[in-house]
Design an enzyme around this catalytic site. Structure first.
Site, mmCIF file in Angstrom:
data_model
loop_
_atom_site.group_PDB
_atom_site.id
_atom_site.type_symbol
_atom_site.label_atom_id
_atom_site.label_comp_id
_atom_site.label_asym_id
_atom_site.label_seq_id
_atom_site.Cartn_x
_atom_site.Cartn_y
_atom_site.Cartn_z
ATOM 1 N N HIS A 92 0.843 -1.210 0.000
ATOM 2 C CA HIS A 92 0.000 0.000 0.000
ATOM 3 C C HIS A 92 0.872 1.252 0.000
ATOM 4 O O HIS A 92 1.997 1.253 0.483
ATOM 5 C CB HIS A 92 -0.960 0.000 1.193
ATOM 6 C CG HIS A 92 -0.300 0.126 2.532
ATOM 7 N ND1 HIS A 92 0.184 1.325 3.016
ATOM 8 C CD2 HIS A 92 -0.039 -0.794 3.479
ATOM 9 C CE1 HIS A 92 0.696 1.137 4.213
ATOM 10 N NE2 HIS A 92 0.595 -0.149 4.513
ATOM 11 N N GLU A 194 -3.075 -6.001 7.912
ATOM 12 C CA GLU A 194 -2.217 -5.668 9.034
ATOM 13 C C GLU A 194 -3.117 -5.351 10.222
ATOM 14 O O GLU A 194 -4.335 -5.314 10.113
ATOM 15 C CB GLU A 194 -1.368 -4.431 8.713
ATOM 16 C CG GLU A 194 -0.323 -4.685 7.646
ATOM 17 C CD GLU A 194 0.495 -3.432 7.389
ATOM 18 O OE1 GLU A 194 1.688 -3.421 7.736
ATOM 19 O OE2 GLU A 194 -0.058 -2.470 6.846
#
Ligand SMILES: *[C@@H]1O[C@H](CO)[C@@H](O)[C@H](O)[C@H]1NC(C)=O
Ligand SMILES: *[C@@H]1O[C@H](CO)[C@@H](O)[C@H](O)[C@H]1NC(C)=O
Ligand SMILES: *[C@@H]1O[C@H](CO)[C@@H](O)[C@H](O)[C@H]1NC(C)=O
Ligand SMILES: *[C@@H]1O[C@H](CO)[C@@H](O)[C@H](O)[C@H]1NC(C)=O
Ligand SMILES: *[C@@H]1O[C@H](CO)[C@@H](O)[C@H](O)[C@H]1NC(C)=O
Length: 198
Positions: A92, A194
């Site tokens: 990301h 995450e």
């Protein structure tokens, strides 16, 4: 090989990387790297100078159509139960908790990260991309677009973390290439995310 990706870019900038995999037995298969295709699969590659912007790391002695053909040939001649897959990893782009980490350093993990923001920016619980993060995802989209005429094989499926920074990175990178035309629908997997800030 996820290991080598984070070794290549411990920084939280966006990385798109490609690796050739060999899957054997087991539920998810046992994966091993097939050397010879990508610079990032070569232990002699210097991670300090490696730049995935250079043709996503494809070795200089290969064109994308040759690469695709070699993968097809490997699968054609694979022994039973063995399959070759190409996996592109996309990290990301920079999100607000990354920016805050750069700003506060250790104090972010010890203190500031306990809060959702500092009154100026919001980094929790599910931070959005910063303008820099959006720009790097868009830049990768331009890169991939430039590789398509070279015969770059587009991914046939997408798996993403459901967190905003990951989903938005995916959209900024791939929207007009594959999502809008409806070639594929991304799958969002809880197990790929995450932890949540805060
Ligand atoms: C292409 O170069 C890589 C890296 O030097 C090497 O491992 C591979 O064997 C080469 N492939 C061919 C077909 O020459
Ligand atoms: C690269 O190094 C790792 C760790 O030392 C080793 O396990 C792996 O086999 C090496 N890969 C190649 C293609 O030589
Ligand atoms: C944008 O992409 C170009 C070409 O792929 C690359 O050379 C450049 O480093 C990228 N810039 C950023 C900020 O990622
Ligand atoms: C909040 O954090 C950002 C970095 O993420 C920083 O630029 C800004 O100055 C901080 N605001 C305050 C009030 O400390
Ligand atoms: C994906 O990007 C397109 C183009 O920028 C935008 O119109 C669309 O709303 C985005 N989709 C999501 C789910 O954010």
């Amino acid at each position: 090989m996820m290991v080598s990706i984070s070794a290549i870019t411990p920084i939280l900038s966006l990385v798109t990387s490609a690796l050739a995999y060999k899957a054997t037995q087991g539920h998810y298969g046992t994966y091993s790297i097939v050397p010879g295709f990508f610079k990032q699969s070569d232990n002699n590659t210097d991670v300090k100078t490696f730049d995935y912007h250079d043709n996503l790391g494809l070795n200089d002695n290969l064109t994308w159509p040759e690469f695709k053909q070699q993968i097809l040939d490997l699968n054609e001649n694979a022994e039973p139960g063995v399959e070759y897959k190409v996996i592109y990893f996309g990290r990301h782009g920079q999100a607000w908790h990354n920016a805050a980490n750069d700003f506060y350093g250790e104090a972010f993990w010890c203190y500031y990260g306990l809060f959702a923001g500092n009154g100026t920016v919001t980094w929790g619980p599910d931070p959005e991309l910063t303008p820099k993060g959006i720009a790097s995802a868009k830049n990768n989209s331009v890169l991939i677009k430039s590789l398509i005429p070279e015969g770059f094989p587009l991914p046939q499926s997408f798996y993403s973390s459901p967190l905003t920074r990951a989903a938005d990175t995916l959209n900024y990178t791939w929207f007009d290439l594959v999502l809008e035309p409806g070639y594929v629908s991304p799958m969002f997997k809880e197990s790929l995310r995450e932890w949540i800030v805060r």
